[in-house]
Design a protein around this motif. Structure first.
Motif, short mmCIF file in Angstrom:
data_model
loop_
_atom_site.label_atom_id
_atom_site.label_comp_id
_atom_site.label_asym_id
_atom_site.label_seq_id
_atom_site.Cartn_x
_atom_site.Cartn_y
_atom_site.Cartn_z
N GLU A 223 -0.41 -31.69 18.20
CA GLU A 223 -1.23 -30.47 18.33
C GLU A 223 -2.12 -30.29 17.11
O GLU A 223 -3.31 -29.96 17.23
CB GLU A 223 -0.30 -29.27 18.49
CG GLU A 223 -0.99 -27.92 18.57
CD GLU A 223 -1.35 -27.50 19.98
OE1 GLU A 223 -2.20 -26.64 20.13
OE2 GLU A 223 -0.76 -28.05 20.93
N ALA B 103 -3.82 -38.86 20.82
CA ALA B 103 -4.74 -37.78 20.40
C ALA B 103 -6.18 -38.25 20.45
O ALA B 103 -7.07 -37.53 20.93
CB ALA B 103 -4.37 -37.31 18.99
N LYS C 88 5.39 -33.60 19.12
CA LYS C 88 4.59 -32.67 19.93
C LYS C 88 3.69 -31.81 19.07
O LYS C 88 2.47 -31.71 19.30
CB LYS C 88 5.52 -31.79 20.77
CG LYS C 88 4.78 -30.71 21.56
CD LYS C 88 5.75 -29.80 22.29
CE LYS C 88 5.00 -28.66 22.98
NZ LYS C 88 5.93 -27.74 23.67
N TRP C 89 4.26 -31.16 18.04
CA TRP C 89 3.48 -30.22 17.25
C TRP C 89 2.55 -30.92 16.27
O TRP C 89 1.46 -30.40 15.96
CB TRP C 89 4.41 -29.25 16.52
CG TRP C 89 4.96 -28.22 17.46
CD1 TRP C 89 6.19 -28.19 18.03
CD2 TRP C 89 4.25 -27.10 17.99
NE1 TRP C 89 6.30 -27.11 18.87
CE2 TRP C 89 5.13 -26.42 18.85
CE3 TRP C 89 2.97 -26.59 17.79
CZ2 TRP C 89 4.76 -25.27 19.54
CZ3 TRP C 89 2.61 -25.43 18.47
CH2 TRP C 89 3.49 -24.79 19.33
N CYS D 185 -4.87 -33.00 17.06
CA CYS D 185 -5.88 -32.69 18.10
C CYS D 185 -6.81 -31.58 17.64
O CYS D 185 -8.01 -31.62 17.90
CB CYS D 185 -5.19 -32.31 19.41
SG CYS D 185 -4.49 -33.70 20.31
N ASN D 186 -6.28 -30.58 16.95
CA ASN D 186 -7.13 -29.52 16.42
C ASN D 186 -8.12 -30.07 15.40
O ASN D 186 -9.29 -29.66 15.36
CB ASN D 186 -6.28 -28.42 15.78
CG ASN D 186 -5.66 -27.50 16.80
OD1 ASN D 186 -6.04 -27.49 17.97
ND2 ASN D 186 -4.68 -26.73 16.38
N ASP E 212 -3.82 -18.51 24.07
CA ASP E 212 -2.88 -19.62 23.88
C ASP E 212 -2.67 -19.92 22.41
O ASP E 212 -1.54 -20.13 21.95
CB ASP E 212 -3.40 -20.87 24.60
CG ASP E 212 -3.31 -20.75 26.11
OD1 ASP E 212 -2.59 -19.86 26.59
OD2 ASP E 212 -3.97 -21.54 26.81
N LYS F 27 0.82 -19.39 20.22
CA LYS F 27 1.44 -20.51 19.49
C LYS F 27 1.67 -20.15 18.03
O LYS F 27 2.77 -20.36 17.49
CB LYS F 27 0.55 -21.75 19.59
CG LYS F 27 0.52 -22.40 20.96
CD LYS F 27 -0.46 -23.55 20.99
CE LYS F 27 -0.56 -24.15 22.39
NZ LYS F 27 -1.59 -25.22 22.44
#
Length: 295
Positions: A194, A161, A190-191, A197-198, A132, A136
């Motif tokens: 992401e 998040a 959205k990104w 969150c990482n 995944d 991405k």
């Protein structure tokens, strides 16, 4: 004598004006040619052997070569897009089946075999996470996925998040703190979520005890999102390598991960006009800062 000098001065002035007029004419002509090139309707015309004609011919050749290069680049991107789609599609079902059968085996296997089936399921989950992440990053690099930044507040995105990782932090005995954020920026919700969150995932993963703090503040040109932890910190010589693809520091060798999370964060930041930086001292935790443009 004076009359001769006067005529010479007039001749020089006339010659200067003539050269100036000719240069302006050439510049206007080049300006029209470049405007046509920008519009995409430039056509080479027939002129005599002059500087203008030579420049026009070279510009025509350059635009022709650029068009061919752009076409080849688009064809390569289309091939990469197709390849990524095939990889994503072809691996999704087999991995899902492996995880399903591993779960069934774990439920039905004898007690002394369940540790092996559990390990099988965990490795399949890691493989899915790796694929995944690679899909991405490959989509972002190839321009398949396009970010769509727009003005908005950072608070709601940070709340979602932080809520996503609150249970994992609690399981480890960590305190996940979200400071009130009134900052706004221009970002793709959205990104950017992401990327955040990482950063939180890494903080939870590599912090054995203490707190993780998520905050945001606004400056004149950028808004900054901070994810700070009280973990072991990162050696100075590793800070410049953290955002490379597949790089894992010495302290991360025993933890779960494949080394693409921070690389994806950098790609997302750069894709919307921002950047990411890491600050740390061994034994004093680490702070990752995501900068996003405000305009």
């Amino acid at each position: 004598m004076a009359e001769t000098l006067g005529l010479a001065a007039l001749a020089l002035a006339a010659l200067y004006l003539w050269h100036r007029w000719r240069m302006k004419r050439l510049l206007r002509s080049l300006d029209r040619m470049l405007d046509a090139a920008v519009r995409g309707d430039f056509q080479e015309e027939a002129f005599d052997e002059s500087l203008r004609s030579a420049v026009e011919t070279k510009l025509a050749h350059y635009l022709s070569a650029s068009a061919v290069s752009a076409k080849n680049l688009q064809e390569e991107r289309d091939k990469i897009k197709s390849l990524i789609a095939d990889i994503s599609h072809q691996t999704k079902t087999p991995i899902a089946n492996v995880r399903l059968y591993a779960q069934l085996l774990e439920e039905q296997a004898p007690e002394d075999c369940r540790a092996y089936t559990a390990a099988l399921g965990e490795q399949a989950r890691k493989l899915q996470s790796l694929i995944d992440a690679l899909v991405k990053t490959s989509r972002l690099e190839a321009g398949v996925l396009v970010l769509h930044p727009r003005p908005g507040p950072l608070g709601p995105m940070l709340e979602e998040a932080a809520a996503q990782f609150a249970p994992r932090a609690a399981e480890k005995g960590l305190e996940l703190i979200l400071e009130p954020a009134g900052a706004e920026a221009v970002f793709d919700p959205k990104w950017t979520a992401e990327a955040v969150c990482n950063l939180i995932d890494n903080a939870v993963k590599y912090t054995p005890s203490g707190t993780i703090t998520v905050s945001a503040r606004a400056y004149e040109l950028f808004a900054r999102i901070d994810v700070a932890d009280t973990g072991p910190g990162i050696p100075e010589e590793e800070l410049g390598k953290l955002f490379r693809r597949f790089y894992r520091g010495g302290a991360a060798s025993e933890a779960e991960g494949v080394g693409v999370g921070l690389y994806l964060v950098r790609q997302i930041a750069q894709g919307q006009g921002g950047y990411v930086k890491a600050f740390s001292r061994p034994g004093q935790g680490a702070r990752f800062s995501l900068f996003l443009p405000r305009n």
